[in-house]
Each structure stands twice: as structure tokens, then as C-alpha cells.
Write a protein that holds these residues in place. Sequence first.
Motif, PDB file in Angstrom:
ATOM      1  N   LEU A 109       4.745  33.175  -6.040  1.00 31.46           N
ATOM      2  CA  LEU A 109       6.189  33.114  -5.828  1.00 31.46           C
ATOM      3  C   LEU A 109       6.383  32.155  -4.670  1.00 31.46           C
ATOM      4  O   LEU A 109       6.089  32.463  -3.522  1.00 31.46           O
ATOM      5  N   ASP A 110       6.820  30.951  -5.006  1.00 31.89           N
ATOM      6  CA  ASP A 110       7.038  29.882  -4.033  1.00 31.89           C
ATOM      7  C   ASP A 110       8.539  29.816  -3.784  1.00 31.89           C
ATOM      8  O   ASP A 110       9.084  30.635  -3.061  1.00 31.89           O
ATOM      9  N   GLU A 111       9.233  28.919  -4.419  1.00 38.20           N
ATOM     10  CA  GLU A 111      10.699  28.880  -4.336  1.00 38.20           C
ATOM     11  C   GLU A 111      11.311  29.938  -5.240  1.00 38.20           C
ATOM     12  O   GLU A 111      12.395  30.424  -4.993  1.00 38.20           O
ATOM     13  N   GLY A 112      10.613  30.242  -6.335  1.00 38.98           N
ATOM     14  CA  GLY A 112      11.097  31.243  -7.279  1.00 38.98           C
ATOM     15  C   GLY A 112      11.912  30.675  -8.415  1.00 38.98           C
ATOM     16  O   GLY A 112      12.424  31.423  -9.242  1.00 38.98           O
ATOM     17  N   VAL A 113      12.028  29.367  -8.504  1.00 42.79           N
ATOM     18  CA  VAL A 113      12.860  28.739  -9.531  1.00 42.79           C
ATOM     19  C   VAL A 113      12.335  29.055 -10.931  1.00 42.79           C
ATOM     20  O   VAL A 113      13.091  29.471 -11.814  1.00 42.79           O
ATOM     21  N   THR A 114      11.040  28.875 -11.142  1.00 41.13           N
ATOM     22  CA  THR A 114      10.456  29.140 -12.459  1.00 41.13           C
ATOM     23  C   THR A 114      10.534  30.631 -12.795  1.00 41.13           C
ATOM     24  O   THR A 114      10.959  31.000 -13.895  1.00 41.13           O
ATOM     25  N   LEU A 115      10.147  31.492 -11.863  1.00 42.40           N
ATOM     26  CA  LEU A 115      10.202  32.929 -12.128  1.00 42.40           C
ATOM     27  C   LEU A 115      11.625  33.409 -12.387  1.00 42.40           C
ATOM     28  O   LEU A 115      11.857  34.237 -13.274  1.00 42.40           O
ATOM     29  N   GLU A 116      12.577  32.885 -11.653  1.00 39.33           N
ATOM     30  CA  GLU A 116      13.973  33.276 -11.860  1.00 39.33           C
ATOM     31  C   GLU A 116      14.424  32.881 -13.262  1.00 39.33           C
ATOM     32  O   GLU A 116      15.127  33.645 -13.934  1.00 39.33           O
ATOM     33  N   ALA A 117      14.003  31.715 -13.737  1.00 39.89           N
ATOM     34  CA  ALA A 117      14.358  31.274 -15.084  1.00 39.89           C
ATOM     35  C   ALA A 117      13.713  32.182 -16.135  1.00 39.89           C
ATOM     36  O   ALA A 117      14.342  32.506 -17.153  1.00 39.89           O
ATOM     37  N   ILE A 118      12.479  32.612 -15.903  1.00 39.77           N
ATOM     38  CA  ILE A 118      11.806  33.507 -16.842  1.00 39.77           C
ATOM     39  C   ILE A 118      12.485  34.874 -16.858  1.00 39.77           C
ATOM     40  O   ILE A 118      12.728  35.443 -17.923  1.00 39.77           O
ATOM     41  N   VAL A 119      12.808  35.396 -15.687  1.00 41.15           N
ATOM     42  CA  VAL A 119      13.518  36.686 -15.602  1.00 41.15           C
ATOM     43  C   VAL A 119      14.861  36.594 -16.325  1.00 41.15           C
ATOM     44  O   VAL A 119      15.210  37.480 -17.114  1.00 41.15           O
ATOM     45  N   ARG A 120      15.596  35.533 -16.089  1.00 45.07           N
ATOM     46  CA  ARG A 120      16.904  35.339 -16.744  1.00 45.07           C
ATOM     47  C   ARG A 120      16.727  35.262 -18.265  1.00 45.07           C
ATOM     48  O   ARG A 120      17.489  35.863 -19.025  1.00 45.07           O
ATOM     49  N   ALA A 121      15.696  34.543 -18.725  1.00 46.31           N
ATOM     50  CA  ALA A 121      15.441  34.422 -20.158  1.00 46.31           C
ATOM     51  C   ALA A 121      15.112  35.785 -20.769  1.00 46.31           C
ATOM     52  O   ALA A 121      15.600  36.116 -21.853  1.00 46.31           O
ATOM     53  N   CYS A 122      14.296  36.586 -20.063  1.00 45.71           N
ATOM     54  CA  CYS A 122      13.970  37.932 -20.557  1.00 45.71           C
ATOM     55  C   CYS A 122      15.226  38.794 -20.635  1.00 45.71           C
ATOM     56  O   CYS A 122      15.419  39.538 -21.607  1.00 45.71           O
ATOM     57  N   ARG A 123      16.065  38.704 -19.623  1.00 44.41           N
ATOM     58  CA  ARG A 123      17.317  39.457 -19.619  1.00 44.41           C
ATOM     59  C   ARG A 123      18.198  39.004 -20.784  1.00 44.41           C
ATOM     60  O   ARG A 123      18.721  39.824 -21.549  1.00 44.41           O
ATOM     61  N   ASP A 124      18.338  37.681 -20.958  1.00 42.29           N
ATOM     62  CA  ASP A 124      19.152  37.130 -22.044  1.00 42.29           C
ATOM     63  C   ASP A 124      18.601  37.514 -23.419  1.00 42.29           C
ATOM     64  O   ASP A 124      19.365  37.666 -24.371  1.00 42.29           O
ATOM     65  N   ASP A 125      17.280  37.658 -23.502  1.00 41.84           N
ATOM     66  CA  ASP A 125      16.638  37.995 -24.774  1.00 41.84           C
ATOM     67  C   ASP A 125      16.590  39.499 -25.030  1.00 41.84           C
ATOM     68  O   ASP A 125      15.990  39.944 -26.008  1.00 41.84           O
ATOM     69  N   GLY A 126      17.190  40.300 -24.144  1.00 44.97           N
ATOM     70  CA  GLY A 126      17.371  41.721 -24.406  1.00 44.97           C
ATOM     71  C   GLY A 126      16.278  42.648 -23.920  1.00 44.97           C
ATOM     72  O   GLY A 126      16.128  43.756 -24.444  1.00 44.97           O
ATOM     73  N   ALA A 127      15.517  42.254 -22.907  1.00 41.28           N
ATOM     74  CA  ALA A 127      14.494  43.150 -22.352  1.00 41.28           C
ATOM     75  C   ALA A 127      15.158  44.418 -21.805  1.00 41.28           C
ATOM     76  O   ALA A 127      16.220  44.353 -21.193  1.00 41.28           O
ATOM     77  N   ALA A 128      14.524  45.557 -22.031  1.00 41.92           N
ATOM     78  CA  ALA A 128      15.051  46.824 -21.517  1.00 41.92           C
ATOM     79  C   ALA A 128      14.822  46.950 -20.020  1.00 41.92           C
ATOM     80  O   ALA A 128      15.604  47.580 -19.313  1.00 41.92           O
ATOM     81  N   GLY A 129      13.744  46.370 -19.518  1.00 41.78           N
ATOM     82  CA  GLY A 129      13.425  46.386 -18.099  1.00 41.78           C
ATOM     83  C   GLY A 129      12.518  45.212 -17.785  1.00 41.78           C
ATOM     84  O   GLY A 129      11.708  44.810 -18.624  1.00 41.78           O
ATOM     85  N   ILE A 130      12.657  44.664 -16.598  1.00 36.34           N
ATOM     86  CA  ILE A 130      11.871  43.494 -16.213  1.00 36.34           C
ATOM     87  C   ILE A 130      11.250  43.739 -14.851  1.00 36.34           C
ATOM     88  O   ILE A 130      11.942  44.134 -13.900  1.00 36.34           O
ATOM     89  N   HIS A 131       9.946  43.517 -14.753  1.00 34.86           N
ATOM     90  CA  HIS A 131       9.192  43.671 -13.514  1.00 34.86           C
ATOM     91  C   HIS A 131       8.391  42.399 -13.302  1.00 34.86           C
ATOM     92  O   HIS A 131       7.897  41.809 -14.265  1.00 34.86           O
TER      93      HIS A 131
END
Length: 183
Positions: A109-131
Amino acid sequence: MKLSPETYTAVADRAECLITQDAMEQAIDRMAEAISERLAGTDPLVLCVMSGGVIATGLLLPRLNFQLRLGHVHVGRYRGATSGGELVWHYRPTEAIRGEQVLIVDDILDEGVTLEAIVRACRDDGAAGIHVAVLVEKRRPHVCEADFVGVQVPDRYLFGYGLDYKNYFRNVPGVFAVAVEDC
């Protein structure tokens, strides 16, 4: 671009070891314990972030003694450079995520740009929970946070345990800071 053997050796010789292999293995043990406490019994889909997350995921999975499934996501910003650029999606497992508990595993976890995009994509794709689990977190501001962190390090350019320098050194056992002259 390939590094010459001389350049590779020079970069390795000038680098400073920040976290030893033993300390990293202990950190992975602690992460596995924390993840197990939170996610055991939820049958999570573990998403390895390619390519840096391969080592983190490979070392973490055998320590997770509960039912889980493995997948991956591939999005990048660096493409061998030492600074991030535009996000490029190579693989996004949209359908596999819907309704799932998802554990994203990455190297850093550096700036978090890539991880934030992945988390957002999981949320948009309907994940029940994201860790989110990362082996290494830089001490600096991030646009997203990790739920599970192996070690924290100063804000320097790093390699080892999945982290790369110009597509090299991911396999180095330990976390090393690149010398200023090599950045």
C-alpha cells in the motif's frame, strides 16, 4: 527494459535492508492469524493482485486454515517504471465477485491508487464484503486503507517479497530500500 548483470548487482549492493526475511515471515504469520479470526467461516474469494501480490498470496494461503477460493485481478500503473501512470485493467473478475466476501491481497500500500480502484470495482461488481491485506504499507497518506498489514516502512522506493524495481527483485527474501542514486 532489461537490467544488465552489472546494473542489477550494483542496485542490490547499494540497497538497504529494512525488513529481514525472518521479520517478514513473522509478519505473515500475524496477518494470517488476524485474517483467520475475521474471515474464517465466510468462504471468501481471495483475489491476488497481479503481479506483486503473487508472493504475498503464495505465502499467506497455506497459513489460512479455512475454506476459501482463489482468484486474481490484474491492473497496473507502473509497467516497469519507477513512478505510476494511468491505470490499465488486464483482468477484472466481475461475475465471480457478485455476492462474495472478497479478500484482496497485494504486496504494498503505497499511494493506494491501484488498491482503491480494485476496491471500488469490487463494490461496483456487487461484493458482499471487501477486505484488503498488504504485506507492506508505506508511512504516508493513502487514498484507501488496508484491513491487514504485515509491516510498515518509511516512504522509500522498495523491492523484495513481491515488490519490484524495474521488473526485477520481486524474489528477494527481505524488503530493501533502493539507494537514492538508483531512483
